[in-house]
Structure formats: C-alpha cells, structure tokens
Design an enzyme around this catalytic site. Structure first.
Site, PDB file in Angstrom:
ATOM      1  CB  THR A 126      -0.990  -0.129   1.284  1.00  0.00           C
ATOM      2  OG1 THR A 126      -0.487  -0.452   2.358  1.00  0.00           O
ATOM      3  CG2 THR A 126      -2.159  -0.544   0.982  1.00  0.00           C
ATOM      4  CG  ASP A 145     -21.263 -20.785  -8.564  1.00  0.00           C
ATOM      5  OD1 ASP A 145     -20.348 -20.005  -8.589  1.00  0.00           O
ATOM      6  OD2 ASP A 145     -21.494 -21.198  -9.544  1.00  0.00           O
ATOM      7  CG  HIS A 175     -22.120 -23.179 -14.403  1.00  0.00           C
ATOM      8  ND1 HIS A 175     -22.484 -23.957 -13.201  1.00  0.00           N
ATOM      9  CD2 HIS A 175     -21.676 -22.046 -13.764  1.00  0.00           C
ATOM     10  CE1 HIS A 175     -22.263 -23.353 -12.219  1.00  0.00           C
ATOM     11  NE2 HIS A 175     -21.383 -22.240 -12.325  1.00  0.00           N
ATOM     12  CD  GLU A 176     -19.282 -19.457 -16.090  1.00  0.00           C
ATOM     13  OE1 GLU A 176     -19.693 -18.369 -15.297  1.00  0.00           O
ATOM     14  OE2 GLU A 176     -18.796 -20.325 -15.304  1.00  0.00           O
TER      15      GLU A 176
END
Ligand code: ADP
Length: 592
Positions: free
Chosen positions: A202, A497, A419-420
């Site tokens: 960072t 998922d 599926h997608e």
C-alpha cells in the site's frame, strides 16, 4: 577497502598455516636422523664409515656412507676433530653459529605457528560473535543502507498517488525536518517515530522515501529482520551502530521496514529468538529515548501487523504517531494507474476508470504490477503500444491465473456455457446486482469459465437486497444446469458458487442481524468452548442459512425456466465465441 584487507589477511593466514604444517611434517621427517653417542661417531669416523658432516657450533649433523643420517654433540672443544675428519676423508661443511641460532628460532616459530593461528582465529570469531563497540569487521555493524542520498532518483509526494490523509500527516514530519530550528526555538519536541501500518503493497516504503525526498534529507533503510541473527547481542549492536551512523547525518530519516520482526510483544512467543529479539528491541527503545531532543533523526517504521507490536514501542516519545494506510479505493486506484501508465507507451483511449473498477482489493503494488504485466504482454505480441486488450488480459491473468491450454471436451464446453449463461441472465434480471463486464468459458486457473461484474463503486457496506441478489446470481449457474441437463447431471462446477452463497448467508444470519428468526445477535464468536450458545440456536442458524439459499435458488430457477429461450441463445453464442463483453450479451438478448 575493508573487504580487500580482510581477504588479504585471510590469505596470508592460510599460507602461513600451510607453511607451518609443512614445517611440522619436515620435523616429523627428522625422525630419520639418528642421534648417536660421540664415541660412536668417533669410532665410525675412524672406521671410514662417515662420508660428510655439517658443523653447527657443537652440533654435528652427518651422513654415513650407507645413507643413514646422524646427529651428535661434541662434549668439549675437540681440537683434533677437524684433522681427524680430514684424515678419514670426511667431507666437512661448517655453518656460522649465529646463522644456526637464527634457523633454530625460525624453526621454533614455525612449529608453533599453526597452534598460534588456530588460537588467534578462535579469539577473533568469539569477538565477532559478541559485536559491541570494539566489534571486528562489521558483524555487529548495522545493515542500514543509505538510499537516495546522491545518486538515486529522488522520490517525492508526487510519486505517491492517493493516500491523501497519509501525505497530509507526513507533511508535518517534512516540515519538522526542514525547519528544525523553528520548532526547537519554540521549545517544541520534534516527534521521534512514526509508525506506518497497512496491508503489503500500500505504499509504506514509497511514502517513507517521499518524506525524505520532500525534506531533502538522507534516508537510511533497513528491515526489522536484518537485526535478528543467531548470535546474542548482534542485533543490539547493529541498532546502536545504525543510530550512530544516522546521527552523523542528521537531520535524516531511518526507515525500519517490517518492524514486527523485532518489535513483536515481548513474551508473546512471536518472532522467534526470544532473548536476542528482546535485547534488540530494548536497544531500539534505549536509542529512541536517548536522542537528544531535536536531534533531527526521525524513525519511520512500517508494519502490516501493528496489532502484535509491543506497547512499549508505541508509547509517547517513541512511535507515538501512527499513519494507517488501507487498500486504495476506486478513485485512488485510478490515480495510481494514471501515475504508473506514464512509464509505459499506452493507448490514450484506454479507460483507466474501468480498469480501476475491475480491480477492487488491488494494492498499489498490484496495480503497478498490472501495468507492467500488460506492457510485457504487449511486448510479447510485438506491439508498439499497450492497448486495453493487453490490460484486460493482464488483469484476468492476475485475478484468475493463466489461460489453461488443455481443451475442454464438447460436453464440458456446453455445460460450462449454460452454467455461465445462467449466472449472466440472472444477473441481468436482478435489480440490485452489478453490471456485467464479461462472460467467458475459456478456462483459467481452476475455473472453467466465469462471469465478471464490475461494481460501480467500492462498497463500504452492502444492503440485504444486494446480498440476496448475490446469492441468487451465484445459484444461477447450478439452476441452469439443472433445467437443461436434469437433476442427475448437475456437476461439481458449482462448488465455489455454493461456498460463496453459504458464506454470505451465514454472515447474514449470525453476524449482520439479517434474519428475523435469529435476531440481532452476533453468533460468530460462539465457536469457542466457553460459548453459551445453545444447541437449539445452532440448529436454528443452520435452518435460517438453508432457508435463504433455498429461496434464492428457487428465484434463480424460476427466472431461468421462464427465460429458457434466451438461456439457449446466450449459451449457444458462448460456445461459438467463448468470450463476450457485457454490452455484447445485452445486445444479443435485446436488453441493451
Ligand atoms: P509497502 O512498503 O507498503 O509494502 P511499497 O511502498 O513497497 O509497499 O510499494 C510497492 C510499490 O507499489 C511501489 O514501489 C509503487 O510502485 C507501488 N505503489 C504502492 N502504493 C502506491 C501509491 N499510492 N502510488 C503510486 N504507487 C504506489
């Protein structure tokens, strides 16, 4: 120079050792020389058995005719010795006694040399291990490197994008360093230490360097782990040395990266090498306390684990200023990207804000890496200029891994496409879901395909409706598989998922108070053995989680069943082209 001398000393020692050992062997050779009585020598001479002698004072070294060497000592001044030898045809060689004594001395010294050298080396390494002010060649010396003083490119606040609060906080330090006089005349105490904390990459190091650059003062950089050695006392001696060096260059900055390596809470067992680490930390505290007021040495330290630091380090008069850095937000990511694309040749038409939107969770270092990856990709493609396509490809590579070469079978490709397409269609029909960026069935890393969506902004908090939509979209893939291929042909492809949906639902129920049955109680701490959570509550949490996911699945299933036609359209197109942008999908489905 010092190193050269060191190696010269080492070589001389090795050669002398070798000579010494050779000498020892020479002496062991002298076992061939037989010491004989003088009377035996006299009789051997008279019998004509002696061929030659060497006279060293009252010592006689001789050779018999049969090759045997001997030594004898003449007990008194034998005046007839020489004439007796000559009459017996003995070859005589005479040596100066002074030379003899010199040779004896050299022999003695050489015979002792190996032992002396071994003792010397042992004392040398013991001293080295101890460090201390009289330390031998650099073992206890600080490894702090003087950076940016003369040659290196000066870094200023302009090289740090975003992090405005941090820059503001640190500009005060720049002021102290630049106008020391002003503050000391007022009697103000200049701060001694600033702790920069935040996730890796960072820009903590960058900020520290830019403070030195802005104030135009020398910058000593060292890592906490450089102080930790196997030998007790070395770290403490290095700390002492570092401060000595720095004071000579004051006003200046000492930057200690990863200070947690030496500054973890004492007695916590963190960081290893307990005794040594504690001594080193104590020395650091002593040095910081021991600064003369307004001496002008400011210590900046960086850590990504500020929680484990010893409280003694953080108390007033030490690292009492703290600057917290966090992962860059959307607009900061865009600024960082803008800064880093300056160093490459890139297509001005690229929308950096879109790239920034697609990179939540990226640190400054990740973004700089992304630009570099894109430039490397463009180079490999023999392009003269980095295009949006290269940046997209680099981003996908960093986020999801390289494209997998292995080809999917037709059946796998079909299944992945449905599926997608399921995810994409549910997402397009949800009121609270993010716009779709693209859908792909090109395998990457472990994923066979993916639908990428781009949040419009970084979200500090998310509402319940959005969370439910996220679960519903996650269930879209599995629901499509079930509708098209049937209950028994759903695959393991939905495991991530399901994981995602479960995590969200469980947090909703047991952490965020979003289930009316469970109420506004945090049950995420209740896994320890002193937990007072009843078995009934656990059971109810499980039921509530299941309930949310079941409802979301039903929503996705019903929606896709209703729009089976567009599910087929999108899946077929995906099988054909493998990758489509959000706009292309909307156009195909007449939703643009
Ligand atoms: P840290 O010390 O926090 O681990 P660094 O300061 O070493 O991170 O950052 C690594 C690199 O990331 C820097 O050299 C710089 O190229 C890039 N970087 C990080 N933050 C920023 C920022 N805010 N602006 C520009 N570049 C940044």
């Amino acid at each position: 120079m010092l190193n050269k001398n060191k190696s010269l000393i080492l070589w001389i020692s090795i050669i002398m050792l070798a000579v010494g050992f050779a000498n020892m062997f020479k002496y062991s050779d002298s076992s061939n020389v037989r010491t004989v009585y003088f009377s035996e020598f006299v009789s051997s001479t008279e019998r004509g058995l002696v061929s030659a002698v060497k006279l060293y004072g009252n010592h006689i070294y001789g050779d018999m005719k049969n090759g045997q060497k001997f030594l004898t000592i003449v007990p008194y001044q034998d005046k007839d010795l020489v004439s007796r030898l000559l009459s017996n045809k003995v070859h005589i060689q005479v040596s100066d006694v002074r030379e003899n004594s010199l040779i004896t001395w050299i022999s003695i010294i050489l015979s002792w040399l190996p032992s002396l050298l071994i003792i010397g080396m042992m004392m040398y390494s013991m001293k080295k291990m101890q460090g201390g002010p009289g330390k031998a060649v650099g073992f206890g010396k600080s490894k702090a490197k003087l950076v940016d003083f003369f040659n290196n490119k000066k870094v200023t606040f302009n090289d740090v994008a975003g992090s405005d609060e941090a820059k503001e906080e640190l500009s005060e330090i720049v002021d102290f360093l630049k106008n020391k006089q002003k503050f000391s005349e007022l009697g103000a105490r200049i701060p001694k230490g600033v702790l920069l904390s935040g996730p890796p990459g960072t820009g903590k190091t960058l900020l520290a360097r830019s403070v030195a650059g802005e104030a135009n003062v020398p910058f000593f950089a060292v890592s906490g782990s450089d102080f930790i050695e196997m030998f007790a006392g070395v770290g403490a001696s290095r700390v002492r040395d570092m401060f000595e060096q720095a004071k000579k260059q004051a006003p200046c900055i000492i930057f200690i990266d990863e200070i947690d390596a030496l500054g973890a809470k004492r007695g916590s067992g963190l960081g290893g090498g307990y005794e040594e680490r504690e001594q080193t930390l104590n020395q650091l505290l002593v040095e910081m306390d021991g600064f003369e007021l307004n001496e002008g040495v400011i210590v900046l330290a960086a850590t990504n684990r500020s929680g484990i630091l010893d409280p003694a380090l953080l108390r007033a008069g030490r690292f009492d200023r703290r600057v917290a850095l966090s992962l860059p937000r959307l607009n900061e990511r865009e600024q960082i990207l803008k800064l880093h694309v300056k160093s490459i040749k890139f297509d001005e038409a690229i929308s950096l804000s879109k790239i920034a939107r697609g990179t939540p969770g990226f640190s400054g270092a990740d973004l700089s890496n992304l630009i570099n990856e894109a430039a490397l990709l463009a180079g490999r493609r023999n392009k003269k200029i980095v295009s949006e396509e290269d940046l997209e490809e680099a981003k996908d590579k960093l986020l999801m891994g390289n494209k997998v070469k292995s080809k999917l079978t037709d059946a796998e490709k079909k299944l992945t496409a449905y599926h997608e397409a399921g995810h994409a269609i549910v997402a397009l029909h949800s009121d609270n879901y993010y716009p779709i960026h693209k859908a792909t069935i090109i395998p990457r890393g472990h994923a066979l395909g993916v639908v990428v969506s781009l949040p419009e902004d970084d979200e500090m908090s998310v509402n319940k409706a959005k969370l439910l939509d996220q679960i519903t979209v996650a269930m879209g893939g599995l629901a499509a598989e079930k509708i098209i291929f049937g209950e028994d042909y759903v695959t393991t492809g939905a495991s991530s998922d399901i994981q995602k949906a479960t995590d969200i639902a469980r947090n909703m129920v047991s952490k965020w108070g979003m289930s009316s049955k469970i109420g506004y109680v945090n049950y995420t701490y209740s896994d320890d053995r002193y937990s007072s959570t009843s078995d009934d509550t656990y059971k109810n949490i499980d039921i509530a989680v299941r309930d949310i996911i079941d409802k979301c699945f039903a929503t996705a299933y019903n929606l896709l069943s209703m729009h089976k036609d567009i599910l087929h359209t999108l899946a077929r197109k995906l099988i054909e082209v493998e990758e489509m942008s959000g706009d292309e999908i909307k156009q195909l489905l007449g939703m643009a």
